[in-house]
Write a protein that holds these residues in place. Structure first.
Motif, PDB file in Angstrom:
ATOM      1  N   ASP A   1      11.978   2.028  14.470  1.00 47.15           N
ATOM      2  CA  ASP A   1      12.938   2.702  15.335  1.00 47.15           C
ATOM      3  C   ASP A   1      13.629   3.803  14.540  1.00 47.15           C
ATOM      4  OD1 ASP A   1      12.352   0.995  17.436  1.00 47.15           O
ATOM      5  OD2 ASP A   1      14.013  -0.383  16.966  1.00 47.15           O
ATOM      6  N   ALA A   2      13.944   4.896  15.201  1.00 46.20           N
ATOM      7  CA  ALA A   2      14.663   5.986  14.542  1.00 46.20           C
ATOM      8  C   ALA A   2      16.097   5.543  14.256  1.00 46.20           C
ATOM      9  CB  ALA A   2      14.668   7.221  15.428  1.00 46.20           C
ATOM     10  N   GLU A   3      16.571   5.858  13.045  1.00 45.58           N
ATOM     11  CA  GLU A   3      17.920   5.504  12.626  1.00 45.58           C
ATOM     12  C   GLU A   3      18.635   6.755  12.125  1.00 45.58           C
ATOM     13  OE1 GLU A   3      19.239   2.550  12.891  1.00 45.58           O
ATOM     14  OE2 GLU A   3      17.505   1.245  13.223  1.00 45.58           O
ATOM     15  N   THR A   4      19.947   6.786  12.315  1.00 45.43           N
ATOM     16  CA  THR A   4      20.757   7.902  11.822  1.00 45.43           C
ATOM     17  C   THR A   4      21.244   7.585  10.420  1.00 45.43           C
ATOM     18  OG1 THR A   4      21.478   8.486  14.047  1.00 45.43           O
ATOM     19  CG2 THR A   4      22.829   9.294  12.225  1.00 45.43           C
ATOM     20  N   VAL A   5      20.966   8.482   9.471  1.00 45.80           N
ATOM     21  CA  VAL A   5      21.406   8.288   8.093  1.00 45.80           C
ATOM     22  C   VAL A   5      22.649   9.131   7.797  1.00 45.80           C
ATOM     23  CG1 VAL A   5      19.899  10.056   7.088  1.00 45.80           C
ATOM     24  CG2 VAL A   5      20.590   8.096   5.710  1.00 45.80           C
ATOM     25  N   TYR A   6      22.861  10.190   8.582  1.00 41.50           N
ATOM     26  CA  TYR A   6      24.064  11.026   8.459  1.00 41.50           C
ATOM     27  C   TYR A   6      24.445  11.491   9.857  1.00 41.50           C
ATOM     28  CZ  TYR A   6      26.988  15.121   7.597  1.00 41.50           C
ATOM     29  OH  TYR A   6      28.009  16.036   7.622  1.00 41.50           O
ATOM     30  N   ASN A   7      25.711  11.274  10.232  1.00 41.04           N
ATOM     31  CA  ASN A   7      26.121  11.556  11.609  1.00 41.04           C
ATOM     32  C   ASN A   7      26.881  12.865  11.797  1.00 41.04           C
ATOM     33  OD1 ASN A   7      28.652  11.033  10.602  1.00 41.04           O
ATOM     34  ND2 ASN A   7      28.958   9.125  11.717  1.00 41.04           N
ATOM     35  N   GLY A   8      26.952  13.679  10.763  1.00 36.61           N
ATOM     36  CA  GLY A   8      27.561  14.989  10.915  1.00 36.61           C
ATOM     37  C   GLY A   8      29.063  15.043  10.727  1.00 36.61           C
ATOM     38  N   THR A   9      29.678  13.935  10.346  1.00 36.57           N
ATOM     39  CA  THR A   9      31.137  13.914  10.253  1.00 36.57           C
ATOM     40  C   THR A   9      31.682  14.786   9.130  1.00 36.57           C
ATOM     41  OG1 THR A   9      30.961  11.895   8.927  1.00 36.57           O
ATOM     42  CG2 THR A   9      31.416  11.635  11.277  1.00 36.57           C
ATOM     43  N   ASN A  10      30.874  15.091   8.128  1.00 34.56           N
ATOM     44  CA  ASN A  10      31.332  15.938   7.020  1.00 34.56           C
ATOM     45  C   ASN A  10      30.844  17.373   7.139  1.00 34.56           C
ATOM     46  OD1 ASN A  10      32.818  13.970   5.666  1.00 34.56           O
ATOM     47  ND2 ASN A  10      30.994  13.157   4.662  1.00 34.56           N
ATOM     48  N   GLY A  11      30.412  17.781   8.340  1.00 32.87           N
ATOM     49  CA  GLY A  11      29.974  19.151   8.547  1.00 32.87           C
ATOM     50  C   GLY A  11      28.474  19.258   8.762  1.00 32.87           C
ATOM     51  N   THR A  12      28.027  20.495   8.956  1.00 31.38           N
ATOM     52  CA  THR A  12      26.618  20.730   9.253  1.00 31.38           C
ATOM     53  C   THR A  12      25.749  20.488   8.018  1.00 31.38           C
ATOM     54  OG1 THR A  12      26.890  23.079   8.782  1.00 31.38           O
ATOM     55  CG2 THR A  12      27.111  22.396  11.074  1.00 31.38           C
ATOM     56  N   VAL A  13      24.507  20.135   8.274  1.00 35.44           N
ATOM     57  CA  VAL A  13      23.540  19.897   7.209  1.00 35.44           C
ATOM     58  C   VAL A  13      23.131  21.236   6.589  1.00 35.44           C
ATOM     59  CG1 VAL A  13      21.252  18.984   6.684  1.00 35.44           C
ATOM     60  CG2 VAL A  13      22.704  17.821   8.375  1.00 35.44           C
ATOM     61  N   MET A  14      23.183  21.319   5.272  1.00 34.86           N
ATOM     62  CA  MET A  14      22.864  22.559   4.567  1.00 34.86           C
ATOM     63  C   MET A  14      21.438  22.576   4.006  1.00 34.86           C
ATOM     64  SD  MET A  14      25.632  24.020   5.190  1.00 34.86           S
ATOM     65  CE  MET A  14      25.430  25.544   4.317  1.00 34.86           C
ATOM     66  N   GLY A  15      20.825  21.409   3.893  1.00 33.84           N
ATOM     67  CA  GLY A  15      19.471  21.326   3.363  1.00 33.84           C
ATOM     68  C   GLY A  15      18.982  19.895   3.480  1.00 33.84           C
TER      69      GLY A  15
END
Length: 198
Positions: free
Chosen positions: A176-190
């Motif tokens: 199953d797909a799992e979330t490892v980072y939910n965006g609470t610290n800002g947008t993904v840079m890489g």
């Protein structure tokens, strides 16, 4: 020669994957393709995906990992057709539609054939996939993003998370797909991926 082919080489050099437009001038005809090592060069094998049910309208972001009979490739495929005349400019509405039809594809190579899976099927943009392979497992991570900003449809500050799934080569099953980072610290840079040995 397609100037944006972005070739990627398997760890053992046994094959390469690349984007090909097949000589077409239509961007929607760009597909994930591959070539196998033959003598001092590579012999073109055509499109990775052979299942017509998985047809799309342009591939981007192709990555590959693994070696031998344990190789995996991932990329983004546009699933919706954008009707535009040659030379006609894309509107921001068009870009939002394209964003929302971006789905993650993964294909597993067993030494002779590719088996392709569409990992996402939703109305949110799924982009920037990465892949790593080790010990019979394929790890795929990607950004799951969202924008409703018509003035800037590539502004994903509303929602930008990292999701992952793992494929077991022995069972042929995806987790199953799992979330490892939910965006609470800002947008993904890489985003990059590597499986570490024990």
């Amino acid at each position: 020669a397609y100037p944006f082919s972005n070739p990627q080489v398997a760890a053992d050099g046994s094959l390469i994957v690349y984007h090909s437009d097949g000589g077409s001038t239509t961007i929607e005809d760009t597909v994930a393709s591959w070539a196998i090592r033959s003598g001092s060069g590579y012999a073109d094998q055509g499109e990775i995906v052979t299942d017509p049910a998985l047809k799309g309208y342009g591939d981007t972001g192709l990555q590959v990992a693994g070696e031998g009979n344990r190789i995996a490739a991932v990329w983004v495929r546009q699933k919706d057709h954008i009707t535009k005349d040659a030379g006609e400019e894309l509107t921001n509405e068009d870009i939002l539609l394209m964003n929302n039809s971006a789905e993650i594809m993964a294909s597993i190579y067993d030494g002779s054939t590719w088996t392709t899976h569409q990992l996402t099927n939703n109305r949110n943009p799924d982009v920037a996939p990465v892949v790593s392979v080790d010990d019979g497992k394929v790890f795929v991570a990607y950004r799951s993003v969202y924008s409703s900003n018509l003035a800037n449809p590539l502004d994903f500050s509303e929602s930008d998370s990292i999701v992952y799934t793992v494929y077991d080569m022995a069972s042929g099953q995806w987790s199953d797909a799992e979330t490892v980072y939910n965006g609470t610290n800002g947008t993904v840079m890489g985003l990059s991926s590597e499986i570490l040995g024990d």
